[in-house]
Enzyme design. Sequence first.
Site, PDB file in Angstrom:
ATOM      1  N   LYS A  54      18.636  31.412  22.220  1.00 27.57           N
ATOM      2  CA  LYS A  54      20.000  31.084  22.628  1.00 27.57           C
ATOM      3  C   LYS A  54      20.091  30.063  23.763  1.00 27.57           C
ATOM      4  CE  LYS A  54      22.312  32.729  19.732  1.00 27.57           C
ATOM      5  NZ  LYS A  54      23.459  32.094  19.079  1.00 27.57           N
ATOM      6  N   SER A 271      14.786  41.279  15.317  1.00 29.71           N
ATOM      7  CA  SER A 271      15.233  40.252  14.361  1.00 29.71           C
ATOM      8  C   SER A 271      14.055  39.370  13.939  1.00 29.71           C
ATOM      9  CB  SER A 271      16.396  39.421  14.922  1.00 29.71           C
ATOM     10  OG  SER A 271      15.995  38.630  16.004  1.00 29.71           O
TER      11      SER A 271
HETATM   12  C1  LIG Z   1      17.809  38.598  18.782  1.00 26.09           C
HETATM   13  C2  LIG Z   1      18.611  37.615  18.003  1.00 26.09           C
HETATM   14  N1  LIG Z   1      18.258  37.361  16.747  1.00 26.09           N
HETATM   15  C3  LIG Z   1      18.944  36.491  15.992  1.00 26.09           C
HETATM   16  C4  LIG Z   1      20.058  35.836  16.451  1.00 26.09           C
HETATM   17  C5  LIG Z   1      20.823  34.945  15.528  1.00 26.09           C
HETATM   18  O1  LIG Z   1      20.846  33.575  15.876  1.00 26.09           O
HETATM   19  P1  LIG Z   1      22.091  32.675  15.551  1.00 26.09           P
HETATM   20  O2  LIG Z   1      23.200  33.073  16.460  1.00 26.09           O
HETATM   21  O3  LIG Z   1      21.634  31.277  15.783  1.00 26.09           O
HETATM   22  O4  LIG Z   1      22.469  32.928  14.116  1.00 26.09           O
HETATM   23  C6  LIG Z   1      20.462  36.086  17.744  1.00 26.09           C
HETATM   24  C7  LIG Z   1      21.669  35.449  18.250  1.00 26.09           C
HETATM   25  O5  LIG Z   1      22.241  35.832  19.220  1.00 26.09           O
HETATM   26  C8  LIG Z   1      19.727  36.990  18.534  1.00 26.09           C
HETATM   27  O6  LIG Z   1      20.100  37.276  19.792  1.00 26.09           O
END
Ligand SMILES: Cc1ncc(COP(=O)(O)O)c(C=O)c1O
Length: 313
Positions: A54, A271
């Site tokens: 982020k 994630s």
């Molecule tokens: C831990 C985590 N995984 C995945 C994402 C997803 O990324 P994006 O917002 O670019 O789709 C985020 C976004 O905040 C995140 O904090």
Amino acid sequence: MSNRLPVVARASKTILDQIGGTPLLRLVRVTRGLPARVEVHLKAEWFNPGGSVKDRPILRMILDAERDGRLMPGKTLLDSTSGNAGIAYALIGAVKGYPVELVMPANASEERKRIIAAYGARIVISDPLEGSDGAILLAREIHDRDPDRYVKLDQYNNPSNWRAHYDTTGPEILEQTGGRVTHFVAGIGTSGTLVGVGRRLHDADRRIEVVAVEPDEPLHGLEGLKHLATSIVPGIYDPSVHNRKLPVSTEAAYAMARRLSREEGLFVGESTGAAVEVALAIARDLREGVVVAIAPDGGDRYLTTPLWRDLVI
Ligand SMILES: Cc1ncc(COP(=O)(O)O)c(C=O)c1O
């Protein structure tokens, strides 16, 4: 150990100059059994100063807003976030001197809330049962009560979000794979990573497959990811960017995150487990290919959550 000299970190004026330029790490043990000409790599976004992917979009959103006059000294930055964007806001706000207020669901991880508070930002808690959508709606309400005070850059609807990835993450992956990348795998939160990197890779080569990862049910334990069918769809989301969207269960994602720690020495968040689970499923169907999965953050943000809470010490 390789006997090559380590790359010396670049000098910089502030910590913000260290955002981006993260390593691409090849997975070597969880990939056992794959054909020799199939590679799986992780784009290790926890190497960013704020510890997550982020940092890139939030910095770009702030710089673009300063450039076009939406943001200036005296304004307070306001947004809704499940945590990582909040840490990026708090870090960048501290460097640039902007007060930061963040709306997040009560169930966002304790570690993230504490890190945000450590950088001096203010946290407003929203209803945990309403998840990230509840935080979005409460942030709108707070902004509308005092619109002159706040600048709400709104990561879900701000094109600077995906452009950050189009201009940095995407080109880095092309360069780090020597243009050999054949598949890109990313989860969807705001969709900025998937849309920005996906567009950049497709501009380089239409044959590159862009694969979205989605939790397999509305009530899941994958912080940062959205189950789109039951969520507010982000304004920047463009379903034409991904060639496929594959589901992943919370259990499978957790199990893979734990394997990455123990078998690869990569202490990652859930994630990342989700993205690697899908990347390996894709890789198993290939005879040749270079699969790149995004690793949005590290495991230390989840020590008090179900991912690591029950570790026997
Ligand atoms: C831990 C985590 N995984 C995945 C994402 C997803 O990324 P994006 O917002 O670019 O789709 C985020 C976004 O905040 C995140 O904090």
